[in-house]
Every structure is written in structure tokens, then in C-alpha cells.
Design an enzyme around this catalytic site. Structure first.
Site, PDB file in Angstrom:
ATOM      1  N   VAL A 101      -5.436  46.383  48.825  1.00 40.93           N
ATOM      2  CA  VAL A 101      -4.152  45.668  48.327  1.00 40.93           C
ATOM      3  C   VAL A 101      -4.028  44.424  49.218  1.00 40.93           C
ATOM      4  O   VAL A 101      -3.852  44.802  50.449  1.00 40.93           O
ATOM      5  CB  VAL A 101      -2.673  46.546  48.027  1.00 40.93           C
ATOM      6  CG1 VAL A 101      -1.616  45.387  47.652  1.00 40.93           C
ATOM      7  CG2 VAL A 101      -2.939  47.565  47.083  1.00 40.93           C
ATOM      8  N   CYS A 102      -3.992  43.201  48.750  1.00 39.69           N
ATOM      9  CA  CYS A 102      -3.571  42.100  49.622  1.00 39.69           C
ATOM     10  C   CYS A 102      -2.479  41.276  49.075  1.00 39.69           C
ATOM     11  O   CYS A 102      -1.861  41.891  48.210  1.00 39.69           O
ATOM     12  CB  CYS A 102      -4.984  41.225  49.966  1.00 39.69           C
ATOM     13  SG  CYS A 102      -5.567  40.420  48.126  1.00 39.69           S
ATOM     14  N   TYR A 103      -2.444  39.975  49.185  1.00 44.52           N
ATOM     15  CA  TYR A 103      -1.369  39.267  48.670  1.00 44.52           C
ATOM     16  C   TYR A 103      -1.380  38.959  47.116  1.00 44.52           C
ATOM     17  O   TYR A 103      -0.753  39.190  46.343  1.00 44.52           O
ATOM     18  CB  TYR A 103      -1.370  38.049  49.167  1.00 44.52           C
ATOM     19  CG  TYR A 103      -0.757  37.838  50.922  1.00 44.52           C
ATOM     20  CD1 TYR A 103       0.650  38.005  51.162  1.00 44.52           C
ATOM     21  CD2 TYR A 103      -1.660  37.940  51.800  1.00 44.52           C
ATOM     22  CE1 TYR A 103       1.099  38.354  52.487  1.00 44.52           C
ATOM     23  CE2 TYR A 103      -1.204  37.944  53.247  1.00 44.52           C
ATOM     24  CZ  TYR A 103       0.066  38.276  53.438  1.00 44.52           C
ATOM     25  OH  TYR A 103       0.482  38.376  54.815  1.00 44.52           O
ATOM     26  N   GLY A 124      -4.828  39.640  45.281  1.00 48.34           N
ATOM     27  CA  GLY A 124      -6.007  40.081  45.002  1.00 48.34           C
ATOM     28  C   GLY A 124      -7.302  39.297  45.177  1.00 48.34           C
ATOM     29  O   GLY A 124      -8.419  39.491  44.523  1.00 48.34           O
ATOM     30  N   PHE A 126      -0.210  42.395  45.996  1.00 51.51           N
ATOM     31  CA  PHE A 126       0.896  43.011  45.941  1.00 51.51           C
ATOM     32  C   PHE A 126       1.966  41.996  45.524  1.00 51.51           C
ATOM     33  O   PHE A 126       3.009  42.547  44.670  1.00 51.51           O
ATOM     34  CB  PHE A 126       1.251  43.183  47.377  1.00 51.51           C
ATOM     35  CG  PHE A 126       2.697  43.660  47.634  1.00 51.51           C
ATOM     36  CD1 PHE A 126       2.838  45.020  47.314  1.00 51.51           C
ATOM     37  CD2 PHE A 126       3.781  42.746  48.062  1.00 51.51           C
ATOM     38  CE1 PHE A 126       4.178  45.542  47.524  1.00 51.51           C
ATOM     39  CE2 PHE A 126       5.182  43.300  48.083  1.00 51.51           C
ATOM     40  CZ  PHE A 126       5.313  44.673  47.934  1.00 51.51           C
TER      41      PHE A 126
END
Length: 113
Positions: A64-66, A68, A93
């Protein structure tokens, strides 16, 4: 070796059904402490070594990042380390928090947003 994309609905189904998976969050530490998917662990250059030592390569891993985007690079890297079921969470996220606000936890001492 490559990774796959994972949508939020599928991750939600995995969480509800108890499907074994590991969620790793590669955002900066402050963002992670202010809110993350329950059960996820923060992964960065400092913690990746212990993650690889402790996590079996057969384990399903969701990155998971900010939004995708960065998670795709991290997922490809993990796949290159021998993990054969690696996913990048589409929308990151930001999308998760918007659609599943009840499934966001904050570290102790962090005020709600």
C-alpha cells in the site's frame, strides 16, 4: 517474477474471510502513524530486511502507498526477492480511507484528522 493489482473490494473480502495475507504500507512514517489499514506494518529501507527474514515467501503480500503508484515498484521489487503472491493495492491508502473510513487505525497519541 511480477506482481498483480488488487482492488479494494477484494482486500475487504480477504479481511472479512480471514484469508491469510500481509499488508505492508510504504508511505512515510508520519502518514502511517496518522492512519493505516488495521494489521498493516510500515515498510521502509530500515525495516525491509527484517520483513524478508520474518515473512515466508509463500505468504500473500499486499503493498500500500498513497495512490497506488509507488506500491507497484515496491511490489515488483518484492516479487524479485522471491515472493510469488505480491499485490499492489489499486488507489492506495487514499482510496481505502475514503471508502472504508471505519477500517483505519491511528497510532496511539495521534489526533484524528
Amino acid at each position: 517474477m511480477s506482481f498483480n493489482h488488487l482492488d479494494h473490494d477484494t482486500l475487504e473480502q480477504w479481511r472479512e474471510s480471514g484469508t491469510v495475507h500481509e499488508v505492508v504500507d510504504i508511505r512515510d512514517p508520519m502518514s502511517f502513524s496518522q492512519g493505516h489499514i488495521p494489521g498493516s506494518r510500515h515498510l521502509d529501507n530500515t525495516s525491509v530486511g527484517s520483513f524478508i527474514e520474518q515473512t515466508p515467501q509463500k505468504r500473500t503480500v499486499v503493498v500500500v502507498c498513497y495512490h497506488g503508484h509507488s506500491s507497484q515498484q515496491a511490489a515488483a521489487w518484492l516479487a524479485g526477492q522471491g515472493y510469488d503472491r505480491v499485490y499492489s493495492l489499486d488507489g492506495g491508502f487514499t482510496h481505502w480511507q475514503h471508502h472504508h473510513p471505519e477500517q483505519v487505525v491511528r497510532d496511539e497519541g495521534q489526533a484524528p484528522q
